[in-house]
Design an enzyme around this catalytic site. Structure first.
Site, PDB file in Angstrom:
ATOM      1  N   GLU A 275      46.294  44.266  41.381  1.00  0.00           N
ATOM      2  CA  GLU A 275      47.011  45.487  42.483  1.00  0.00           C
ATOM      3  C   GLU A 275      48.041  45.697  41.889  1.00  0.00           C
ATOM      4  OE1 GLU A 275      47.584  41.047  42.970  1.00  0.00           O
ATOM      5  OE2 GLU A 275      45.488  41.623  42.209  1.00  0.00           O
ATOM      6  N   GLU A 307      41.672  46.153  46.213  1.00  0.00           N
ATOM      7  CA  GLU A 307      43.180  46.428  45.819  1.00  0.00           C
ATOM      8  C   GLU A 307      43.994  46.810  46.330  1.00  0.00           C
ATOM      9  OE1 GLU A 307      43.039  44.535  42.835  1.00  0.00           O
ATOM     10  OE2 GLU A 307      41.372  44.454  43.019  1.00  0.00           O
ATOM     11  N   GLU A 329      44.272  36.613  47.669  1.00  0.00           N
ATOM     12  CA  GLU A 329      42.950  36.747  47.065  1.00  0.00           C
ATOM     13  C   GLU A 329      42.384  37.070  48.265  1.00  0.00           C
ATOM     14  OE1 GLU A 329      42.476  38.195  44.523  1.00  0.00           O
ATOM     15  OE2 GLU A 329      44.556  38.364  43.173  1.00  0.00           O
TER      16      GLU A 329
END
Length: 859
Positions: A275, A307, A329
């Site tokens: 990302e 992302e 995450e």
């Protein structure tokens, strides 16, 4: 190397001492081209860091992994690199309140996908560069303070070979032969990025007008190697990108903060994607060279959105340390699926989430290395291993449960406050919970302790009591936990009742109730008096994270009528539950294979079908009784060939069955059919045997000795590309020869000449289920080699070797004993290495339990 493995205590001490005002990074990448006299190939990296120190006179350090340092100056004073640089750290003494550090170093190009990766395209000889840092490899490219909570703005410039284009996080322009990039917002070191080379680059744009009349314009770009340009469907990439930007702007109320949005599809990439703000990197396998199913396009869209969610969760607001990795995450994994369903054509994204992502979580959460979602990350090696099914998929599943618990509106409003309150800063768990408590009005401390701070997965089983008239007098949900992790959690679940209601026998839901499951037994009062069900599905609609179990009547219904369930999510949940029963040695592998043979041909969701194929193959290879494997393989191959011939010509189901047939083909007639399909002397109506499918057919042909080296060389000549080379290397390693296995082992374990992608390909070909005896000598060699491999190789390659070459196909008590002996003799080995071996040991023990279950069923 001393100091390479930064600890949490060291990072906390440094964060308390230092604040970083800015970086200036200058790279000279012209050395990427041309011949060199000696390895490693290096590039010049000059870094200027301006930072403050809370305790003038104190000592600290900067991070750098480089073959050599030419010069170091601190506050205008030249320091002797030989005295202050030890290979991983630069010692900084007698710091002032305001400081300027300048480091001139020779950094190494990478062949492992860590740092500045250099790739030479075998098709045309072009060189391509890109960076990958997480969690801590930016120090392989420039000197820095390598921890997420020392954010700073970055300005960078790059000298590159003539004709190349260079990209970084900020907008770049070529000025007098130097690429200069706009200063970034304050970001962490691990999400800075560079991509350079003769990439094929496509542009587009996105615009958004807000309620106050202001307009946000975002330049969009997408790139890949020139050799992949004919296959690059950038229009679809941009479509999903724009849909995602619309969705997140609708829900986050915080304009995308990083200017442009480039997406680079790069070769030999270790991850799915990364990302980096303004310059997201993806593995180039997301560009499809042949026909793929909609599941592949859905998977790519999910990663694009995952992302993109990181631009807010992770880049704008970043965890202080890797303990709270889940803060980015888990959210990105949840938001990827949430946006996929809410914004794109992939409206069944939650089915994939339930079937595929959660399977990853269930496996990880039953390993001895399982950990709470908020983990105890002592150092960078711990961090590297915690990019796992707990941090991603379990965390996302728990967030889905949280949405059901507090409500979607309260959840999103909490996220909005969290962004605004902590923009460009760093956070811990409490910062998010406080925002969610404000918006939901709920005390989340108990929920957090149960879901985020404990490990393990609960099982939920329905208990049904019927009256003489066939109505429910009581339906309870029983909750269990394993002895190793005995926590019982609050679950917001839906309980669905199913029965046949029409002439064609379809199983449909006729009653549903939501209930908060608390403790070991919870009665679902709302369903009292309902007609007797044929199937009770706890966790219907997949609201919580649990292993679904069945009462005896429901399990009997599934054995006979699984394919009659009309709702695709309910059907997927049942398949997932049956696979968990198989992995837990509660259902014989041959029974699961039988269910796949009976009902998979009726599966409409292509992603679920592909997962069933993977599970059936795993059941055969790992959990089936050894004396039934050949029969099971024959049955699967027969079933796959039957479905291949029945499938609609040219359909994605036909392609999926063709690939599965190749996976399980083993007798001579099946192998000859694959060979004839390759040669064009046999045909299946509508099946296009394109280049990717040719390689899929060649691997089993190589593994069974039908395709020799000359045939594989001829195929590489036909597909002389980077992708073709990876396929050929895998097929070469798959051949059933002792000399082949010895060569493959030496190339991966005894040498570091192969790139990360070719290491991965060699390992994938090395261990073939049909070659168990051929692989027998490598069990002892594995245990003799892994500690040396761990110490000598990069952590990514070491992880690949330790996981990929564990002798899992030597599935015997002898191998389990050898694993235990290694663990006993190496108690002082690196904790991350021991974790990988412990996980492999657990998988092997599970294999043996599954085989015992299947053996008992066959006796």
């Amino acid at each position: 190397m001393p100091g390479e493995n930064l600890t949490r205590d060291e990072a906390q001490e440094r964060a308390a001492l230092l604040s970083v005002d800015g970086y200036e990074v200058s790279l000279d990448l012209r050395s990427a081209l041309g011949d060199i006299e000696a390895e490693p190939r290096t590039f010049r990296s000059v870094t200027t860091i301006r930072f403050r120190c809370a305790e003038p006179g104190a000592t600290s350090f900067a991070d750098l992994l480089a073959p050599s340092v030419t010069a170091v100056s601190l506050n205008g004073k030249d320091l002797d690199p030989g005295e202050v640089f030890d290979g991983s750290r630069i010692r900084l003494e007698d710091l002032r309140a305001d400081n300027e550090l300048v480091v001139d170093a020779q950094c190494a190009y990478s062949r492992t996908g860590e740092g500045m990766h250099r790739f030479v395209d075998p098709e045309d000889g072009e060189v391509y560069l890109y960076t990958q840092y997480e969690p801590a490899d930016s120090r392989r490219v420039f000197a820095n303070f390598e921890q997420p909570d020392l954010k700073a703005p970055f300005r960078s410039e790059v000298r590159a070979p003539e004709g190349w284009t260079v990209w970084s996080n900020g907008v770049g322009e070529l000025v007098d032969g130097v690429w200069k990039f706009a200063e970034t917002k304050p970001i962490s070191t691990y999400i800075t990025a560079f991509v350079a080379g003769p990439y094929h680059y496509v542009t587009d744009s996105y615009a958004r007008t807000f309620d106050d009349g202001t307009t946000l314009e975002i330049p969009l770009g997408a790139m890949c190697r020139k050799g992949l340009a004919p296959h690059f469907d950038s229009d679809d990439v941009f479509l999903v990108t724009k849909q995602g930007l619309d969705f997140f702007h609708d829900h986050f109320d915080f304009p995308y903060p990083f200017g442009k949005y480039d997406q680079a599809f790069v070769p030999e990439y270790n991850l799915g994607a990364m990302e980096n703000p303004g310059l997201v990197t993806f593995r180039e396998e997301f560009i499809f060279r042949g026909k793929v199913t909609q599941a592949s396009y859905e998977g790519r869209a999910n990663v694009i959105l995952h992302e993109m969610a990181h631009m807010w969760f992770g880049d704008l607001v970043t965890m202080e340390w890797w303990d709270d990795l889940w803060l980015k995450e888990s959210f990105a994994d949840f938001m990827g699926a949430f946006a996929l369903v809410g914004a794109t054509r992939f409206e069944n994204g939650w089915i994939t989430f339930a079937n595929r992502r959660k399977a990853w979580a269930y496996r990880a959460d039953q390993l001895p290395s399982t950990h709470p979602i908020t983990a105890d990350i002592r150092d960078l090696q711990d961090a590297k291993l915690n990019f796992d099914g707990i941090t991603y998929a379990k965390g996302a599943s728990v967030l889905k449960q949280l949405v059901a618990y507090v409500g979607q509106d309260a959840f999103l409003e909490g996220a909005r406050r969290y962004f605004k309150r902590n923009a460009y800063g760093n956070t811990r768990l409490g910062d998010l919970l406080s925002a969610l408590e404000e918006t939901s009005g709920r005390d989340l401390a108990t929920w957090s302790r149960a879901w985020l701070q404990t490990a393990g997965v609960n099982s939920l089983t329905p208990q049904v009591i019927l009256s003489a008239e066939g109505r429910i007098t009581e339906l309870a949900v029983l909750q269990e936990a394993p002895e190793s992790h005995p926590e019982l959690r609050p679950h917001r679940v839906a309980v669905g009742l199913y029965r046949r209601e029409d002439a064609n026998g379809s199983l449909v839901r006729y009653a549903r109730a939501e209930v908060d499951v608390v403790g070991p037994r919870t009665v679902v009062e709302e369903l009292v008096g309902a007609d007797a069900p044929e199937l009770v599905l706890v966790n219907d609609d997949d609201l919580t994270y649990c292993k679904i179990r069945f009462d005896e009547n429901s399990l009997a219904t599934l054995r006979e009528r699984l394919g009659d369930i009309t709702d695709p999510l309910a059907r997927a949940l049942c398949w997932s539950a049956l696979w968990n029963l198989t992995r837990d040695a509660l259902m014989p592998a041959r029974d699961f294979v039988g269910l796949v043979l009976r009902f998979a041909g009726r599966e409409s969701d292509i992603g679920v079908l592909q997962m069933l194929h993977a599970w059936a193959h795993s059941a055969l290879v790992h959990y089936a009784a050894p004396d039934w494997r050949a029969e099971g393989g024959r049955l699967l191959a027969q079933g796959a060939l039957k479905e291949l011939r029945l499938a609609e010509p040219g359909s994605q189901h036909q392609l999926t069955w063709a690939r599965f047939f190749a996976t399980v083909a083993s007798d001579q007639a099946d192998l000859q059919l694959l060979l004839h399909l390759l040669e064009g002397t046999a045909k299946v109506d509508g099946l296009d045997v394109d280049q990717e499918l040719r390689w899929a057919f060649l691997e089993p042909l190589a593994a069974h000795g039908v395709a020799d080296e000359s045939l594989l060389a001829a195929e590489l000549a036909r597909d002389d590309t980077a992708s073709g080379k990876r396929h050929q290397v895998r097929c070469l390693a798959a051949r059933p020869s002792a000399a082949v296995k010895a060569q493959a082992w030496a190339q991966v374990v005894e040498s570091d000449a192969l790139s990360n992608a070719l290491v991965e390909a060699t390992i994938a070909g090395f261990a073939q289920p049909a070659q168990r005896e051929l692989l027998a000598p490598y069990a002892a060699k594995y245990f003799a080699a892994i500690e040396r491999v761990w110490s000598e190789r990069s952590i990514q390659i070491a992880m690949d070797v330790v996981k990929g070459l564990f002798p899992s196909l030597r599935d015997s008590q002898e191998t389990l004993d050898a694993t235990d002996a290694w663990l006993t003799a190496h108690e002082d080995a690196a904790p991350a290495l021991r974790r990988l071996v412990l996980e492999a040991r657990d998988d092997l023990a599970r294999t043996l339990r599954g085989q015992a279950c299947d053996t008992a069923a066959g006796s």
